[in-house]
Design a protein around this motif. Structure first.
Motif, PDB file in Angstrom:
ATOM      1  N   SER A   1      13.713   2.975  24.133  1.00  0.00           N
ATOM      2  CA  SER A   1      12.529   3.487  23.457  1.00  0.00           C
ATOM      3  C   SER A   1      11.299   2.880  24.094  1.00  0.00           C
ATOM      4  N   SER A   2      10.304   3.680  24.315  1.00  0.00           N
ATOM      5  CA  SER A   2       9.055   3.152  24.857  1.00  0.00           C
ATOM      6  C   SER A   2       7.907   4.028  24.400  1.00  0.00           C
ATOM      7  N   GLY A   3       6.751   3.421  24.309  1.00  0.00           N
ATOM      8  CA  GLY A   3       5.595   4.132  23.806  1.00  0.00           C
ATOM      9  C   GLY A   3       5.577   4.095  22.286  1.00  0.00           C
ATOM     10  N   ASN A   4       4.410   3.943  21.718  1.00  0.00           N
ATOM     11  CA  ASN A   4       4.309   3.898  20.262  1.00  0.00           C
ATOM     12  C   ASN A   4       3.477   5.036  19.707  1.00  0.00           C
ATOM     13  N   GLY A   5       3.216   6.047  20.552  1.00  0.00           N
ATOM     14  CA  GLY A   5       2.463   7.202  20.101  1.00  0.00           C
ATOM     15  C   GLY A   5       0.967   7.048  20.200  1.00  0.00           C
ATOM     16  N   TRP A   6       0.511   5.900  20.677  1.00  0.00           N
ATOM     17  CA  TRP A   6      -0.935   5.628  20.669  1.00  0.00           C
ATOM     18  C   TRP A   6      -1.331   5.011  21.998  1.00  0.00           C
ATOM     19  N   PHE A   7      -1.981   5.785  22.838  1.00  0.00           N
ATOM     20  CA  PHE A   7      -2.297   5.338  24.198  1.00  0.00           C
ATOM     21  C   PHE A   7      -3.354   4.246  24.240  1.00  0.00           C
ATOM     22  N   ASN A   8      -4.422   4.424  23.485  1.00  0.00           N
ATOM     23  CA  ASN A   8      -5.580   3.536  23.602  1.00  0.00           C
ATOM     24  C   ASN A   8      -5.649   2.580  22.411  1.00  0.00           C
ATOM     25  N   PRO A   9      -5.300   1.312  22.602  1.00  0.00           N
ATOM     26  CA  PRO A   9      -5.311   0.363  21.479  1.00  0.00           C
ATOM     27  C   PRO A   9      -6.707   0.075  20.947  1.00  0.00           C
ATOM     28  N   ASP A  10      -7.748   0.420  21.717  1.00  0.00           N
ATOM     29  CA  ASP A  10      -9.118   0.206  21.246  1.00  0.00           C
ATOM     30  C   ASP A  10      -9.590   1.311  20.307  1.00  0.00           C
ATOM     31  N   ASP A  11      -8.800   2.368  20.201  1.00  0.00           N
ATOM     32  CA  ASP A  11      -9.139   3.463  19.290  1.00  0.00           C
ATOM     33  C   ASP A  11      -8.606   3.098  17.907  1.00  0.00           C
ATOM     34  N   THR A  12      -9.419   2.436  17.111  1.00  0.00           N
ATOM     35  CA  THR A  12      -8.973   1.920  15.815  1.00  0.00           C
ATOM     36  C   THR A  12      -9.695   2.554  14.631  1.00  0.00           C
ATOM     37  N   ALA A  13     -10.526   3.565  14.875  1.00  0.00           N
ATOM     38  CA  ALA A  13     -11.229   4.213  13.768  1.00  0.00           C
ATOM     39  C   ALA A  13     -10.226   4.801  12.785  1.00  0.00           C
ATOM     40  N   LEU A  14     -10.565   4.765  11.521  1.00  0.00           N
ATOM     41  CA  LEU A  14      -9.667   5.275  10.498  1.00  0.00           C
ATOM     42  C   LEU A  14      -9.791   6.791  10.360  1.00  0.00           C
ATOM     43  N   ALA A  15      -8.905   7.368   9.593  1.00  0.00           N
ATOM     44  CA  ALA A  15      -8.796   8.825   9.494  1.00  0.00           C
ATOM     45  C   ALA A  15      -9.663   9.361   8.366  1.00  0.00           C
ATOM     46  N   PRO A  16     -10.054  10.629   8.452  1.00  0.00           N
ATOM     47  CA  PRO A  16     -10.791  11.243   7.341  1.00  0.00           C
ATOM     48  C   PRO A  16      -9.905  11.374   6.112  1.00  0.00           C
ATOM     49  N   THR A  17     -10.500  11.153   4.964  1.00  0.00           N
ATOM     50  CA  THR A  17      -9.785  11.262   3.699  1.00  0.00           C
ATOM     51  C   THR A  17     -10.794  11.600   2.613  1.00  0.00           C
ATOM     52  N   PRO A  18     -10.385  12.262   1.546  1.00  0.00           N
ATOM     53  CA  PRO A  18     -11.346  12.602   0.489  1.00  0.00           C
ATOM     54  C   PRO A  18     -12.011  11.361  -0.108  1.00  0.00           C
ATOM     55  N   VAL A  19     -13.259  11.504  -0.458  1.00  0.00           N
ATOM     56  CA  VAL A  19     -13.998  10.429  -1.113  1.00  0.00           C
ATOM     57  C   VAL A  19     -13.466  10.275  -2.537  1.00  0.00           C
ATOM     58  N   ALA A  20     -13.142   9.074  -2.893  1.00  0.00           N
ATOM     59  CA  ALA A  20     -12.591   8.817  -4.220  1.00  0.00           C
ATOM     60  C   ALA A  20     -13.549   9.298  -5.302  1.00  0.00           C
ATOM     61  N   GLY A  21     -13.025  10.010  -6.262  1.00  0.00           N
ATOM     62  CA  GLY A  21     -13.818  10.475  -7.383  1.00  0.00           C
ATOM     63  C   GLY A  21     -14.516  11.799  -7.173  1.00  0.00           C
ATOM     64  N   CYS A  22     -14.470  12.312  -5.948  1.00  0.00           N
ATOM     65  CA  CYS A  22     -15.134  13.591  -5.655  1.00  0.00           C
ATOM     66  C   CYS A  22     -14.164  14.757  -5.851  1.00  0.00           C
ATOM     67  N   THR A  23     -14.702  15.862  -6.309  1.00  0.00           N
ATOM     68  CA  THR A  23     -13.928  17.091  -6.445  1.00  0.00           C
ATOM     69  C   THR A  23     -14.374  18.066  -5.366  1.00  0.00           C
ATOM     70  N   TYR A  24     -13.423  18.514  -4.549  1.00  0.00           N
ATOM     71  CA  TYR A  24     -13.731  19.388  -3.423  1.00  0.00           C
ATOM     72  C   TYR A  24     -13.301  20.824  -3.731  1.00  0.00           C
ATOM     73  N   PRO A  25     -14.023  21.802  -3.208  1.00  0.00           N
ATOM     74  CA  PRO A  25     -13.532  23.185  -3.278  1.00  0.00           C
ATOM     75  C   PRO A  25     -12.219  23.312  -2.506  1.00  0.00           C
ATOM     76  N   ASP A  26     -11.472  24.362  -2.786  1.00  0.00           N
ATOM     77  CA  ASP A  26     -10.230  24.635  -2.074  1.00  0.00           C
ATOM     78  C   ASP A  26     -10.536  24.799  -0.588  1.00  0.00           C
ATOM     79  N   ALA A  27     -10.006  23.918   0.240  1.00  0.00           N
ATOM     80  CA  ALA A  27     -10.328  23.920   1.669  1.00  0.00           C
ATOM     81  C   ALA A  27      -9.806  25.147   2.393  1.00  0.00           C
ATOM     82  N   TRP A  28      -8.906  25.901   1.773  1.00  0.00           N
ATOM     83  CA  TRP A  28      -8.371  27.112   2.385  1.00  0.00           C
ATOM     84  C   TRP A  28      -8.923  28.375   1.733  1.00  0.00           C
TER      85      TRP A  28
END
Length: 715
Positions: free
Chosen positions: A678-705
């Protein structure tokens, strides 16, 4: 159907040959009734020259066809013999020793430098990459461990291939291609599909080597006309969204996991071997975002397809096939077509949730880019089509350009700039012609253009028949029509934009085919489609006409991916969209058995003479000056306007970058001694550490679809 739109500006402005009568509406994008108000009209503008075989450039004909099947170049590289039987005759000792040295050097040096050494480097890089990582990640479903072959590790035409389940087949490749499957080095990139295409561990020269490709459509993003049987099993389903809901409810039949059986069986290793044996050297592989994850409310089978996607990538490595990874379906849908996930909905960069869906899409582009930029995979996947068929007439040109340039910035921050650092980023012309992609990408490191020119959806209910008998006049003018439209368009784009491909096209000259226009759609072909939905009784004249038509398209396009390799059988047990199956045409005589032989077709039918000097500007291929687009400042991100709400992106609902990043796992292999590899961990650039988008807690969003007409709640 809304499934397979084409570029409405695929008219090559080659005025030397008039278009046939009643042909002015040709190549318009197909549309169901609910899209009539927003689909783009026909555009007859043109693009600047740029790629390679435009109107049958003779240079390629001489170089590629000259390599006959029996030439030395066509012979597969064979492993050096390990037999130690040495007949020592003193009388000839000196002569024999000298001859032996010459032979050993002649055999071993090329093998060492072309196969062994590059893969030693790859293995070293793989080890290094496996040690790097980043925090805040979660992993998609890990691919099932794969048992590496323990018999032969390479072979050419006539060799025996052993599959994962122990069964075998005989490899048929008369073009000098050979497969490589080293049980102790599963990331060996030494295979090549044919004598005129370099092995994976050598650079692909886009100026001198043509892309002869085919799509693996319908494998991981299901479409009714490609895989009709599942939709026929569940009446009323229109797309993968509704099919997933229906399957999930049918627990007696296996529920949503029924899709895994499709992933497992629709495309097999033998298909990839046949693709190489057909003289092809690339595949375009459509994949959905739900191979990574889904969010609540999305019914798709999440993560499961990834283990089969990576299995296809590994098969392509084995047979020397390069891959154009195509993100075919994104959150909210980029086009409202059934292959966009949910038919009739367009919520990507459109409507109240348009910006939020784009945030998610950028993150998924990022995750795929991180995976395919790893040294284990970058030779196999040198091209990434990041967004399939977005409707720019709905989104808006500046907004879409902003997205493209933000994606390019992000990808190059991951991979670095210059040839060999990450994949080409390929963008679709949005049905406006390749000319619309030129200019704003100036200076950008390796951005390619993609056009989908189809003849089937021109709205002509009574097109001229393709059957005019056999012989020089076969095809009844369809070959000339293809040459007139495509050659100049492609060559102009190669000059102005860079590497330019026809990411989809077919030999369909009418719109017949079961579900071609969607489950509820109907063909416009007035004479009726019964004859064209079953190829069993096609005449020699039909087959000769289709062969002529297909050969002309190949010649004019130069670099292409036919849509598609395989059409699944319907409930009737036959292929009911035969004009769209490369495999079926190859077996039955209406597809070329050697793609090199099409060169010169356009000249032979009196098509326009177009030329290209065979050179790209250096930045286009990752050379000197390659960087971000020089005009990127004119297209800010977030975009200043989101269509459908009349507001800037900063005024619309958005996600916050505090979520956990998903990563795509590599397979685990078992070596010849039973060791785990086994080799590779799925992530080429270890300096790319920004987190992922996620809904803001407590907010209600319209149906995204389903938010095109929703009120804007603001932020």
């Amino acid at each position: 159907m809304a499934d397979r739109p084409l570029s409405s500006s695929s008219f090559a402005l080659a005025t030397t040959t008039p278009l046939p009568a009643n042909d002015g509406a040709s190549l318009q994008e197909p549309q169901p009734q609910y899209l009539e108000s927003r689909t783009p009209s026909s555009i007859t503008g043109q693009a600047p020259p740029e790629s390679a075989l435009g109107g049958s450039t003779a240079a390629f004909a001489q170089k590629e066809v000259a390599a006959s099947h029996g030439s030395e170049e066509g012979e597969p590289v064979k492993p050096a013999s390990t037999k130690s039987g040495k007949k020592r005759v003193l009388l000839f000792a000196l002569v024999g020793l000298v001859a032996l040295i010459v032979v050993v050097l002649a055999v071993m040096l090329p093998v060492y430098f072309k196969v062994i050494k590059p893969n030693q480097n790859s293995a070293e890089s793989s080890t290094a990459s496996s040690d790097s990582g980043s925090t805040g990640h979660h992993t998609s479903a890990a691919p099932t461990p794969t048992a590496s072959p323990t018999s032969s590790t390479t072979g050419g035409d006539g060799s025996t291939v052993t599959l994962e389940d122990g069964t075998t087949f005989t490899y048929a490749n008369s073009f000098g291609g050979y497969w490589v499957a080293d049980p102790d080095n599963p990331y060996d990139d030494g295979a090549r599909p044919n004598s005129w295409t370099p092995p994976l561990n050598e650079s692909f020269n886009y100026a001198t080597t043509r892309i002869y490709g085919v799509n693996l459509g319908g494998h991981f993003v299901l479409e009714p006309f490609i895989s009709p049987a599942p939709f026929q099993k569940y009446p009323g389903t229109l797309d993968e969204w509704s099919l997933s809901i229906a399957m999930a409810a049918d627990t007696a039949s296996g529920g949503l996991d029924q899709l895994e059986e499709h992933y497992r069986t629709f495309i097999t290793e033998q298909d990839i071997a046949e693709i190489a044996g057909a003289g092809l050297n690339w595949v375009r592989l459509p994949v959905p975002f739900w191979a990574i994850e889904t969010w609540p409310g999305e019914p798709f089978l999440e993560k499961t397809s990834w283990r089969y996607i990576v299995r296809v990538l590994q098969w392509c490595r084995k047979y020397g096939i390069r891959v154009n990874l195509d993100l075919h379906a994104v959150p909210g849908s980029a086009n409202a077509y059934n292959h966009g996930g949910k038919v009739g909905e367009h919520n990507f960069l459109n409507g109240v949730m348009g910006y939020a869906n784009a945030q998610r899409t950028l993150n998924y582009i990022r995750i795929f880019t991180e995976f395919i930029s790893q040294p284990e995979w970058k030779n196999v996947v040198p091209m990434f089509s990041i967004l399939n068929e977005p409707l720019v007439t709905t989104i808006g040109q500046d907004t879409l350009r902003s997205f493209y340039l933000e994606a390019h910035r992000m990808m190059r921050e991951i991979s670095g700039f210059g040839e060999g650092n990450g994949p080409y980023m390929v963008v679709h012309d949005s049905f406006q012609g390749l000319a619309g992609l030129a200019g704003f990408t100036d200076g950008a490191d390796r951005i390619g253009g993609d056009v989908h020119p189809y003849f089937a959806f021109n709205g002509d209910a009574n097109p001229a028949t393709i059957d005019s008998g056999v012989g020089p006049g076969a095809g009844n003018g369809w070959a000339l029509r293809a040459c007139t439209r495509f050659g100049t368009m492609m060559n102009d784009s190669r000059v102005a934009l860079g590497v330019s491909v026809a990411g989809e096209w077919s030999n369909a000259w009418n719109d017949c085919g079961l579900y071609l226009r969607g489950i509820d759609g109907a063909a416009t072909y007035a004479p009726g489609c019964e004859e064209w939905n079953d190829s069993t009784n096609w005449s020699d004249g039909v087959k000769a006409g289709l062969l002529s038509f297909t050969s002309a398209q190949m010649d004019a396009l130069g670099d292409y991916f036919f849509w598609t390799w395989k059409i699944g059988a319907s409930e009737r047990g036959i292929v009911e969209a035969p004009l769209w199956s490369y495999q079926l045409g190859l077996k039955n005589g209406w597809m070329p058995t050697d793609p090199r032989t099409v060169v010169g077709t356009c000249a032979s039918v009196g098509g326009p003479s177009t030329t290209w000097d065979g050179t790209f500007q250096p930045y286009m291929t990752g050379g000197a000056g390659a960087g971000l687009a020089t005009g990127a400042g004119g297209y800010p991100w977030p975009p200043t306007t989101i269509n459908g709400v009349g507001a800037a992106a900063i005024e619309l609902p958005a996600y916050t970058a505090t979520g956990t990043i998903a990563t795509l796992p590599a397979p685990t292999f078992t070596g010849s001694s039973g060791q785990s590899i086994s080799s590779g961990n799925g992530w080429f650039n270890p300096d790319d550490t920004a987190l992922a988008p996620t809904p803001v807690a407590g907010c209600t969003y319209p149906d995204a679809w389903n938010a095109e007409d929703a009120a804007n709640p603001g932020r």
